[in-house]
Structure formats: structure tokens, C-alpha cells
Design a protein around this motif. Structure first.
Motif, mmCIF file in Angstrom:
data_model
loop_
_atom_site.group_PDB
_atom_site.id
_atom_site.type_symbol
_atom_site.label_atom_id
_atom_site.label_comp_id
_atom_site.label_asym_id
_atom_site.label_seq_id
_atom_site.Cartn_x
_atom_site.Cartn_y
_atom_site.Cartn_z
ATOM 1 N N LEU A 184 -2.279 9.541 2.270
ATOM 2 C CA LEU A 184 -3.173 9.173 2.651
ATOM 3 C C LEU A 184 -2.864 7.639 2.390
ATOM 4 C CD1 LEU A 184 -6.576 8.852 2.926
ATOM 5 C CD2 LEU A 184 -6.644 7.665 0.637
ATOM 6 N N PRO A 185 -1.951 7.409 2.189
ATOM 7 C CA PRO A 185 -1.498 5.510 2.418
ATOM 8 C C PRO A 185 -0.564 5.547 3.591
ATOM 9 C CG PRO A 185 -0.697 6.335 0.334
ATOM 10 C CD PRO A 185 -1.252 7.565 1.014
ATOM 11 N N ILE A 199 0.512 -1.246 0.200
ATOM 12 C CA ILE A 199 0.109 0.166 -0.158
ATOM 13 C C ILE A 199 0.516 0.987 0.254
ATOM 14 C CG2 ILE A 199 -1.658 0.926 1.572
ATOM 15 C CD1 ILE A 199 -2.602 -1.865 2.647
ATOM 16 N N GLY A 219 0.805 3.679 -3.360
ATOM 17 C CA GLY A 219 0.563 5.053 -2.789
ATOM 18 C C GLY A 219 1.797 6.598 -3.487
ATOM 19 N N LEU A 224 -3.773 4.296 5.664
ATOM 20 C CA LEU A 224 -4.324 3.151 5.207
ATOM 21 C C LEU A 224 -3.090 2.409 5.960
ATOM 22 C CD1 LEU A 224 -4.841 3.670 1.443
ATOM 23 C CD2 LEU A 224 -6.637 4.114 3.957
#
Lengths: 121, 516
Positions: A72-73, A43, A47, A76
Motif C-alpha cells: 500500500l505505501p 511514507i 509502511g 501511495l
């Protein structure tokens, strides 16, 4: 940079698959923990990696001045780590309890719920 | 923030907290029943709103659509939440008599409500990473419920259930990461548009297959179903029933949502895989069931087999087939949960779920016989019960799509389902009890009898209602399928009407420009 992380993810997945193919349930869980970290790195790399550019917005501005790292990643991955921590804590406890109760960690010998013979195997 | 959308998630969570605080007294179990009833009412209100106004969406925390977390309900989500409410209430009532004080003290009701919250959350979310989070909520609650009590069989089944579900979770997570890397968005409505612009269709299909495998494990399709028959027959009957009814169907729902909304770029490839999976799932499930000799283990394998029918509807991807899939999911949840509840009563009065060790129920407990026959015949697809219409629509859809072999498979599997059901009927109901006992419903204390039989009778009545008056349900399924096959309304509701219209107009405008 992405290539380096990709190779690392590949090595980790290979190692964890090796562990997960073992009959010993504890080794399986270790493999699972390793592969979940590989997933987190996936992930992170998906990103796009932009090192040395923290996603900070200067005071008074509405948007970052230059291109910055994608936050954002990271959010996450953080969520996934927390959830994974809980799940693996449970899984390890379960395996330990199973070992105490059944006296084995060999998945081939765990046939209580599905006894041999009864189902024709 | 929309209360109608958020309440099916908030109510079970609040109930879970209260039920945990009162877990040592009788209040806990009644709180659970009240919470489940409130959930059913809330889901009914949501359904009324969606039916009247079309797709309903709300942004949590006030962040605009593709960035914030969206809750969204179309007809499929709404009906799944309603069904969750119905099964939740039935099992909460059944648990009054089925779950002993020790399990209650360990927090059965709290875990049960968290499970309902996770399931509702998964049905209502419009964000694919949020879907992952709801899956985890549901999963951790189900882990707890499955091994609650800590019997040796439960631990044995639990190890397989936990490990295989964790593998699927990690696959799901990586797929979400890769999809985000390609499209830059996690909002499912936004993804619908974003995947059209991905310039590497091969990679997109790879990610689609990763989702297929991840959700396939959850839905227990061939060849990823092994955790299900290994574990579903070990916990308390209430737990078996709610698992059988809801959990695998969350996987099916996720498959339907993702493969109608996002991954429709290469239908010929992805949905052909699904078609094969559907056929093999039906066959292996029903053959596995034929080899079993335990009430609950037969039913567990039948879950697998029935999942195949739902995937079949998705795989054919015609309007009629999607109608069949939606209808089948609704019918199946009610019937399957009910059969597990019946198995619980059979165990209570006859002493076992092993078919060789029980018998004589028809002579001494004819009411239970009737209550078993209704869901069992419905499962096998006897007219005029609900399963007949569900199978009829799916077979008709496969014939219309000229997939004659899959129609044949569906019909043969239906026949074999009758074989398993008659095996249970013959061994548990017709043959005399091997120890000469005469199991009677009147052996149960009156309060337990009411708590066990009222949910079963209500679900059986619902099966009959769907069977005798299928018209409104088919109309509903048709509207729902239309929404699924044309996601414009869904996308519009989530991203706001203006940008939804712009997204629709975008490709429409681009075409004439390209032509000029």
C-alpha cells in the motif's frame, strides 16, 4: 534499514529547507522538489521496510504465504510521485514565465501585486 | 456505488470535458451554467437523502470499507456540497459577463468545473489519502484559474500562491504517511477507532499538529495566511469570488473533520492551540484589512479574519460552538463570494477597485449600493442579517465556555469589520467620483447587467432569508454538530452497521472485563 532511510530523509529535508530559505524562487522550487521526495520516502519507511519479500500471492492461494512487503505505501508513493510531477512541471513553467515577464527571480523584488507604500509597509 | 453520492463529483467532471471541447464557442459557457445547475440539483438530492436517512456511505469499486475508497456524506458534507452548488451556479452565471473570450478559449470553464469537482470530492471522501488527491485536483485547477490571462500581477501573486500551497501539500502528505505508519489504515472512520489504540500519544499529537499546519495553510489561518492577500485580488472577479467563497473553507472543513473525527485524543492540547490561532487570525486579518485601500484587498484580508471565527467554533469544542462554526461557514461562503461579485460590478462601471479612484456609486447606482450593504452588514454582524446569528451563537458559546477573552476578541473584531466596510462604503459609494464620472448600471449592456446582477441579488436574498428565518438553519446546524461530536453514526455508516456496532461495543465490553 528504517534508521538508514530516516537519516537520509533528515539530510534531504535539511538540504531542502536550506534551498527553500533562498530568495531565488528557482532555488525554492528545487528545495520543494527535494522535500517532496523526502516526503515520499517518509511514507515508504512508515509502511515498514521488508526487503526481499515481494508481495506476491502464490497461484491458487488467497493470501500471501509468509510475511511480505506492504504494497500500500508503494501505491501511495506512486500516486504522490505522479501528482507531484504534474504540480512541479506547472510550478517550473510558472517560474520561467514569471522570469520572462517580470525579469527577476528574487522574491523580494516581486511586489507588483502588493506594491510597497500603498499598504503602509 | 451510490449515484446520489457520486454525482456531485461526476457532473462537474463531465461538464469540464464538454466545456473544454466547446471552449471556442458560446456553447462552452452555457454548458458551464447547465453543469453548475445540475450540480446544485444533485447536491439538493444528496441533502434530502442525508436529512432523511442520516449518514450515507458508499464504497467505490465494491471493496469493503477500510480497504476500498469510501464516499460518505454526513450533514456537514452535504451542506458544504449544497453551498458549492449555490456558489458554483452564481459564479457560472456571473462569468457569462465577466470572463472574456480569450480566457474562455484558454479553458476557463473547464478549469472552473474541475475546481468544483475537486471541492465536492474533498467534501465527500471518507479516506484521508483520497482527501489529499482531491486537494491536488482542486489545487491544480486553482493554479490554472489564478494565472489565466497571464497579467504581471497575476504571475506575481501566482508564484506566492503556488509555492506556499505546495509546501502545505507536502506537509499533508508526510502527515498522512506517518499516520498510516502508526495506525495501518487510511479510512477516516476506521482511524477514529484506530487512534485510540496508538501506544505513543506524543507522536499522535505531533502528527495532529502536522495536519493542523497543513490544513491551516489551506484555510489561511495566522500565521500561515500570507499567500491569500498576495494573490486573491489579482485574477478575474469570478475567480476571486469562487476562491474567496470555497477554497479556504475546504481547509476549514478538513480541520473540522479531522479534529472532530480523528484527533480527539488530546483535546486540551490541540484545541487550545486552535483557540489561540483563532484569536490571532481574527485580529491580524481585520487589522490587515484596515490598512488596505483596495476593494478586493480589503475583502481578502477579511476572509482571513472570518476564518478565525470558524476555527473558534471548532476550538471551543462544545456542542453550541460547533453549531456556531457550521452556521458561520454556510453564512460566510454566501456573503464573501457575493462581496467579490459586487466588487466586480463596481470595477466594471466605475473603472477600478482602488478606493481612491472610484466613487459616487450611491448617487448613480443605488441598487448596487443596496446589494453591497446586505452582504457587508451581514459580514460585520448587523442584526437581523445572517452574520449576526452566526456571531451571536459563537460569542454565546465562548461565554458559556468561560473563555471571556476570546468572546471579547470576537466582538472587537466585529466592530473593526464595520470600520472596513464603512471605509469601502464611504470611498466607493458616498464620495463623488474623483474624475467626475457618473458610473451607472445602465451603462452596461442589458445582457451583461442581468448576468452580473442576478447572481448578486440571489445571494443577497439568501443572506436575508438566513437572517430573517434562522430557525431551520440553526436546527440544521444543531443536528450537524451532534453528528460531528458523536461520530458513531458516521463510523457505523462507513464500516457497516455490524462492525460499527462491534466497534462501539468493543470498549464498552472491555471495561467490565478490566473491572473484574
Amino acid at each position: 534499514m528504517e534508521l538508514l532511510v530516516a537519516v537520509m530523509v533528515g539530510v534531504m529535508v535539511a538540504a531542502s529547507v536550506h534551498l527553500m530559505l533562498a530568495r531565488n524562487v528557482l532555488r525554492f522550487i528545487f528545495g520543494l522538489i527535494l522535500i517532496s521526495n523526502a516526503a515520499n520516502l517518509t511514507i515508504f519507511a512508515a509502511g515498514r521496510l521488508t526487503p526481499e519479500r515481494p508481495p506476491l500471492i502464490p497461484e491458487g492461494a488467497d493470501a500471501p504465504a509468509a510475511q511480505v512487503a506492504n504494497a500500500l505505501p508503494q501505491a501511495l508513493v506512486l500516486t504522490a510521485i505522479v501528482i507531484g510531477f504534474g504540480l512541479f512541471a506547472f510550478a517550473l513553467t510558472l517560474v520561467y514565465r514569471t522570469y520572462q515577464t517580470l525579469g527577476t527571480l528574487n522574491s523580494d523584488e516581486m511586489r507588483l501585486a502588493e506594491p510597497r507604500g500603498e499598504d503602509g509597509s | 456505488m451510490s449515484w446520489t453520492l457520486a454525482s456531485p463529483i461526476i457532473i462537474p467532471f463531465a461538464t469540464a470535458v464538454l466545456a473544454f471541447l466547446f471552449r471556442r464557442g458560446p456553447e462552452g459557457r452555457w454548458l458551464s451554467v447547465i453543469g453548475a445547475a445540475a450540480l446544485l440539483i444533485a447536491s439538493g438530492l444528496l441533502m434530502a437523502e442525508v436529512w432523511a436517512e442520516g449518514v450515507v456511505a458508499a464504497q467505490m469499486g465494491g471493496w469493503a470499507a477500510p480497504f476500498g475508497i469510501t464516499l460518505v456524506a454526513d450533514l456537514l458534507s452535504a451542506v458544504m456540497v449544497v453551498i458549492t452548488g449555490i456558489t458554483g451556479l452564481a459564479v457560472a452565471v456571473y462569468a457569462l459577463a465577466d470572463v472574456d473570450a480569450r480566457k474562455e478559449e484558454l479553458g476557463f470553464h473547464a478549469l472552473f468545473q474541475v475546481l468544483l469537482a475537486g471541492v465536492c470530492g474533498a467534501f465527500l471522501t471518507g479516506d484521508i489519502f483520497n482527501l489529499y488527491v482531491w486537494f491536488e485536483v482542486m489545487l491544480i485547477a486553482s493554479f490554472g484559474l489564478l494565472i489565466l490571462g497571464g497579467r504581471r500581477e497575476q504571475l506575481d501573486g501566482g508564484v506566492k500562491y503556488v509555492t506556499l500551497n505546495l509546501v502545505s501539500t507536502i506537509l499533508f502528505l508526510s502527515a498522512v504517511g506517518l499516520l498510516y505508519g502508526m495506525t495501518g489504515t487510511l479510512n477516516m472512520a476506521d482511524l477514529h477507532g484506530a487512534v485510540q489504540e496508538v501506544d505513543n500519544p506524543g507522536l499522535l499529537v505531533t502528527v495532529a499538529v502536522m495536519f493542523m499546519v497543513a490544513f491551516g495553510v489551506k484555510a489561511a489561518v495566522f500565521p500561515l495566511f500570507f499567500w491569500l492577500p498576495a494573490s486573491y485580488h489579482t485574477p478575474a472577479f469570478s475567480v476571486s469570488a469562487i476562491f474567496a467563497g470555497l477554497l479556504t473553507k475546504v481547509g476549514v472543513y478538513a480541520l473540522v473533520r479531522v479534529f472532530t473525527l480523528i484527533f480527539t485524543t488530546d483535546v486540551a492540547y490541540t484545541h487550545t492551540i486552535l483557540l489561540w490561532v483563532a484569536g490571532l487570525t481574527m485580529i491580524t486579518g481585520v487589522l490587515g484589512a484596515a490598512a488596505m485601500n483596495d476593494f478586493r484587498r480589503i475583502l481578502s484580508f477579511h476572509i482571513v479574519s472570518q476564518i478565525g471565527y470558524m476555527i473558534l467554533g471548532l476550538a471551543l469544542f462544545t456542542p453550541l460552538a460547533i453549531v456556531g462554526a457550521v452556521f458561520y461557514i454556510v453564512h460566510h461562503i454566501i456573503v464573501k463570494a457575493n462581496l467579490f461579485l459586487v466588487a466586480g460590478v463596481a470595477k466594471r462601471i466605475a473603472g477600478s477597485t482602488d478606493l481612491a479612484a472610484i466613487g459616487g456609486l450611491y448617487r448613480t447606482a443605488p441598487l448596487l449600493g443596496l446589494l453591497f450593504l446586505i452582504p457587508a452588514f451581514s459580514l460585520a454582524g448587523f442584526p437581523p442579517l445572517s452574520g449576526f446569528w452566526a456571531k451571536y451563537v459563537l460569542v454565546k458559546a465562548s461565554l458559556d465556555a468561560q473563555s471571556y477573552w476570546i468572546a471579547a476578541v470576537a466582538l472587537v473584531v466585529g466592530l473593526l469589520t464595520i470600520y472596513s466596510m464603512t471605509k469601502i462604503w464611504g470611498a466607493a459609494f458616498w464620495t463623488p467620483h474623483p474624475e467626475g464620472r457618473a458610473p451607472r448600471l445602465t451603462d452596461l449592456p442589458a445582457r451583461d447587467r442581468a448576468a452580473l446582477l442576478v447572481p448578486i441579488a440571489s445571494l443577497a436574498a439568501l443572506t436575508c432569508v438566513i437572517g430573517f428565518y434562522p430557525e431551520p438553519f440553526v436546527v440544521f446546524a444543531e443536528r450537524s454538530a451532534a453528528q460531528l461530536l458523536d461520530p458513531a453514526a458516521y463510523v457505523g455508516a462507513v464500516l457497516g452497521e455490524a462492525s460499527g456496532a462491534a466497534a462501539e461495543a468493543g470498549p464498552g465490553l472491555a471495561e467490565p472485563e478490566g473491572g473484574q
